[in-house]
Design an enzyme around this catalytic site. Structure first.
Site, PDB file in Angstrom:
ATOM      1  N   THR A 167      33.500  35.300  49.488  1.00  0.00           N
ATOM      2  CA  THR A 167      33.764  34.587  48.235  1.00  0.00           C
ATOM      3  C   THR A 167      34.297  33.262  48.709  1.00  0.00           C
ATOM      4  O   THR A 167      34.785  33.177  49.839  1.00  0.00           O
ATOM      5  CB  THR A 167      34.868  35.335  47.431  1.00  0.00           C
ATOM      6  N   ARG A 195      26.742  44.341  37.962  1.00  0.00           N
ATOM      7  CA  ARG A 195      28.133  44.549  38.419  1.00  0.00           C
ATOM      8  C   ARG A 195      28.913  43.231  38.305  1.00  0.00           C
ATOM      9  O   ARG A 195      28.459  42.182  38.752  1.00  0.00           O
ATOM     10  CB  ARG A 195      28.138  45.028  39.862  1.00  0.00           C
ATOM     11  N   VAL A 196      30.079  43.291  37.701  1.00  0.00           N
ATOM     12  CA  VAL A 196      30.959  42.127  37.627  1.00  0.00           C
ATOM     13  C   VAL A 196      32.177  42.432  38.488  1.00  0.00           C
ATOM     14  O   VAL A 196      32.792  43.499  38.333  1.00  0.00           O
ATOM     15  CB  VAL A 196      31.366  41.823  36.172  1.00  0.00           C
ATOM     16  N   GLY A 197      32.509  41.525  39.380  1.00  0.00           N
ATOM     17  CA  GLY A 197      33.638  41.748  40.280  1.00  0.00           C
ATOM     18  C   GLY A 197      34.919  41.136  39.754  1.00  0.00           C
ATOM     19  O   GLY A 197      35.059  40.826  38.564  1.00  0.00           O
ATOM     20  N   ASP A 198      35.844  40.938  40.662  1.00  0.00           N
ATOM     21  CA  ASP A 198      37.156  40.385  40.308  1.00  0.00           C
ATOM     22  C   ASP A 198      37.098  38.894  39.985  1.00  0.00           C
ATOM     23  O   ASP A 198      37.900  38.374  39.210  1.00  0.00           O
ATOM     24  CB  ASP A 198      38.113  40.579  41.483  1.00  0.00           C
ATOM     25  N   THR A 218      40.083  36.458  47.583  1.00  0.00           N
ATOM     26  CA  THR A 218      38.820  36.921  48.162  1.00  0.00           C
ATOM     27  C   THR A 218      39.053  38.326  48.710  1.00  0.00           C
ATOM     28  O   THR A 218      40.164  38.675  49.089  1.00  0.00           O
ATOM     29  CB  THR A 218      38.344  35.980  49.295  1.00  0.00           C
ATOM     30  N   HIS A 220      37.670  42.706  48.539  1.00  0.00           N
ATOM     31  CA  HIS A 220      36.930  43.738  47.814  1.00  0.00           C
ATOM     32  C   HIS A 220      37.327  43.707  46.335  1.00  0.00           C
ATOM     33  O   HIS A 220      38.441  44.041  45.960  1.00  0.00           O
ATOM     34  CB  HIS A 220      37.221  45.105  48.437  1.00  0.00           C
TER      35      HIS A 220
HETATM   36  N1  GLY Z   1      35.676  39.335  45.636  1.00  0.00           N
HETATM   37  C1  GLY Z   1      34.312  39.207  45.366  1.00  0.00           C
HETATM   38  C2  GLY Z   1      33.718  40.390  44.756  1.00  0.00           C
HETATM   39  O1  GLY Z   1      34.101  41.503  45.053  1.00  0.00           O
HETATM   40  O2  GLY Z   1      32.836  40.234  43.944  1.00  0.00           O
END
Ligand code: GLY
Length: 312
Positions: A167, A195-198, A218, A220
């Site tokens: 990221t 999928r939508v991340g953080d 940045t 997981h």
């Molecule tokens: N931190 C980026 C993601 O997991 O999408």
């Protein structure tokens, strides 16, 4: 108070042959952001400028160079947040644009919403005159190779772990003491479609508040969302912790509570800054006064005096 721009190029495992390009990329982005501050730009202008440069650099997982989802497509997430107003703009699962961070800023500036997703975000981009680009222009040979490798059942565990990371992001303080953050990503390798991340979630991928500071994260995404990492770090700063201690506390909590690894760049409104990570590596750089700071491995902190960065 000293204006500053701090950027990261993603936490994770960076193969040796790519480490130099990652370091060069973050240094160049920090310089670009700082030049915007020197020219009278706001902290928001600076973080968007720095992240745009990282999105345009194929060595990072954002914009061109984004990792691919399970179908081999690029879906990107991005967020900006302004510490003065707490205004925020985000896009998620957006396709076919070169600079999601600029679209996120348009969501903040031109709509009454905080986040637009997928086709709705695409329609908004078209209505704003943002050029559509072919997906192929966002895909590098490297990202396609990693996608193919990760589809194989015996994927190398290091490569697999890499797919969970990466990221890009930036935080800044301008001469008026306003803070801002910007974060952009292709997400995680082989993610499910949609999928939508953080990254586009307020408080997770970033947070900015003039009363405490700004953070871009940045790592997981599913772990970051569970602990609302950016807001958690600012909470620790509100309790009196330094930028560095608060960043370490947030990352340590994410590790102990949900076994998550990641990294952050953090500033407070006085211009104190930190780049901290619990992963093996994170390319980062900071520009402040006449000095460029940068590093890649834990404990690394190089400095370079740069005339160009002097404020008259
Ligand atoms: N931190 C980026 C993601 O997991 O999408």
């Amino acid at each position: 108070m000293l204006p500053v721009v701090v950027v990261h190029g993603g936490a994770g495992h960076i193969p040796k042959e790519r480490s130099e390009r990652s370091t060069e990329g973050v240094c160049s982005a920090a310089r670009a952001g700082y030049i915007i501050l020197q020219g009278g730009g706001s902290s928001m202008d600076a973080v968007v400028g720095a992240v745009t440069e990282l999105e345009n650099n194929p060595n990072f997982n954002a914009g061109c160079g984004s990792v691919l989802n399970v179908k081999g497509d690029v879906e990107m997430d991005a967020i900006v947040m302004d510490g003065k107003s707490l205004g925020s703009g985000a896009v998620s699962a957006v396709r076919n644009i070169a600079n999601p961070i600029q679209l996120a800023r348009l969501v903040m500036d031109k709509t009454s919403h905080v986040c637009l997703t997928a086709e709705g975000a695409g329609q908004f981009a078209r209505s704003m005159g943002v050029p559509e680009v072919p997906q192929e222009s966002l895909i590098t040979e490297y990202s396609r190779m990693r996608w193919k490798k990760n589809l194989e059942p015996e994927a190398n565990p290091v490569e697999f772990q890499m797919g969970k990371m990466g990221t890009v992001g930036a935080v800044a303080v301008d001469s008026e003491g306003n803070v801002a953050c910007a974060t952009s990503t292709g997400g995680i390798l082989n993610k499910m479609e949609g999928r939508v991340g953080d990254t586009p979630c307020v408080g997770c991928g970033g947070y900015a508040d003039n009363s405490s500071g700004a953070v871009s994260t940045t790592g997981h995404g599913e772990a970051i969302m569970k602990v609302i990492l950016a807001r958690l770090i600012l909470f620790h700063m509100e309790q009196g912790q330094s930028v560095e201690a608060a960043s370490d506390l947030g990352l340590a909590y994410m590790k102990s509570r949900v076994d998550g690894l990641g990294g952050v760049v953090t500033v407070d409104p006085q211009g104190h800054w930190a780049a901290r990570f619990s992963s093996g590596q994170m390319a980062w750089a900071a520009a402040q006064k006449d000095t460029l700071h940068y590093g890649l491995y834990t404990g690394e902190h190089f400095t370079q005096s740069t005339e160009m960065l002097l404020i008259d």
